[in-house]
Design a protein around this motif. Sequence first.
Motif, short mmCIF file in Angstrom:
data_model
loop_
_atom_site.label_atom_id
_atom_site.label_comp_id
_atom_site.label_asym_id
_atom_site.label_seq_id
_atom_site.Cartn_x
_atom_site.Cartn_y
_atom_site.Cartn_z
N ASN A 1 -33.84 -48.77 -79.90
CA ASN A 1 -33.89 -50.18 -80.29
C ASN A 1 -34.35 -51.01 -79.09
O ASN A 1 -33.60 -51.20 -78.13
N ILE A 2 -35.60 -51.48 -79.12
CA ILE A 2 -36.18 -52.17 -77.97
C ILE A 2 -35.38 -53.41 -77.59
O ILE A 2 -35.01 -53.60 -76.43
N ASN A 3 -35.11 -54.27 -78.56
CA ASN A 3 -34.46 -55.55 -78.27
C ASN A 3 -33.04 -55.38 -77.75
O ASN A 3 -32.60 -56.09 -76.84
N LYS B 1 -37.54 -41.81 -77.70
CA LYS B 1 -38.75 -41.20 -78.26
C LYS B 1 -39.95 -41.51 -77.37
O LYS B 1 -39.97 -42.52 -76.67
N PHE B 2 -40.93 -40.62 -77.43
CA PHE B 2 -42.13 -40.80 -76.61
C PHE B 2 -42.84 -42.10 -76.96
O PHE B 2 -43.37 -42.79 -76.08
N LYS B 3 -42.83 -42.48 -78.24
CA LYS B 3 -43.47 -43.71 -78.68
C LYS B 3 -42.79 -44.93 -78.05
O LYS B 3 -43.46 -45.86 -77.59
N LYS C 1 -44.15 -47.75 -75.25
CA LYS C 1 -44.05 -49.21 -75.38
C LYS C 1 -43.45 -49.82 -74.10
O LYS C 1 -43.89 -50.89 -73.66
N ILE C 2 -42.44 -49.14 -73.53
CA ILE C 2 -41.81 -49.64 -72.30
C ILE C 2 -42.82 -49.67 -71.17
O ILE C 2 -42.92 -50.66 -70.42
N LEU C 3 -43.59 -48.60 -71.04
CA LEU C 3 -44.63 -48.56 -70.00
C LEU C 3 -45.66 -49.67 -70.23
O LEU C 3 -46.16 -50.26 -69.27
N GLY C 4 -45.94 -49.93 -71.50
CA GLY C 4 -46.88 -51.01 -71.80
C GLY C 4 -46.34 -52.37 -71.38
O GLY C 4 -47.07 -53.18 -70.79
#
Length: 389
Positions: A148-150, A193-195, A199-202
């Motif tokens: 969960n990104i947020n 997950k790799f995806k 996103k974090i690296l982005g």
Amino acid sequence: MKTYLKRYARNFDYPLFFTYLLLCLFGLVMIYSASMVWAVNQLGYSADYFYKKQIMNLCIGAVAFAVGAFIPYKIYKENKVILAMLIFMFVSLLSVYFFGFSPGDSGAKSWINLGFANLQPSEFVKIIIILYFSAVFTKKYEKGKIDNINESIIPPIFVLFAAAFMIFLEPDLGSLMIIFFIAISVIAASGIKFKTFGKILGVLGVCMTIALIGIFFIRDSFFTEKRMGRINAYFNPFEDEQFFGYQIVNGYLAIGAGGIKGLGIGQSVQKMGYLPEPQTDFILAIISEELGTLGVAIVLGGLGFIVIRALLIALRAKDPMARMIAAGIASMIGFQTFVNVGGLTGIIPLTGVPLPFISYGGTSIILLSLAMGILINVSMFVKRERNKV
């Protein structure tokens, strides 16, 4: 109590401990050899001044190691401990802004004078980021919210950038690079997950781009004569070897003079005033000059062993927090070694980062000792869990 000590001794990671101990003792000998002339001729101290101070640092480091080794690593997951670490980190970094000073001509106002000792808060940030990230991501992993990104990613990333911004203001760019590498390594080991990791690296890439654009607009104040001199010295140290390229060139001379066998312990020429403060960031050059390729191989081999063993501990760990702590400590020691050796050999620009366990420095050796104690505590837990299977 006796049963506990027996179990502790049975699971203790002796290879890891003795490698750490031998590196510290080897570093102590080389600090004495590298610093004796500088201490007498340049500072007017006794020949064993830095040697004695490093012994005191190692004694404090031994206490820090014991604390890290005996306190169960899971305590760092408690909310009160997390809050205490974050408060200490930001208060110490804020203190640098108001009370910090720059030792010698380093140009980075990254130290605090406590009267009885000097403190470098950015060293504390390295281990705190490892423990904080490991604790936060473990809690989210256990709740099934690790992707969960947020909720899981943004809060710790915000803390990371807040600390990074304060270190950038010093500026301590070497520590800044290491801290970002540590954070990325811990996140990679968290089980996301790799995806999500992509996103974090982005996000980090976008933030870095914004930071670079900001630096461009304030380039006149950021790119001071000293920083531009270091950048130019990286591309061609011999062009200005009497000033900004001086330390790099004399480091090259020390490495070249040592050859395979070295000139012999205590026989360095460059430490006779040619190489400034040889007991700190450029101590590997003196090791190369006096002990040759063999001496360098011993140091890098020992550091490599610690990094590889820490990564193996991370791979064997079933507990996500144990895995992240081991991966974080491995990345801290490994990348810091790369930055130091890379600056010495001209692979990357010189940033003034000490060589782990070898260079003179109180805050560095104490925090590295604490990290090794925590790593051994994690190793014992992983070994005990594997033996139960």
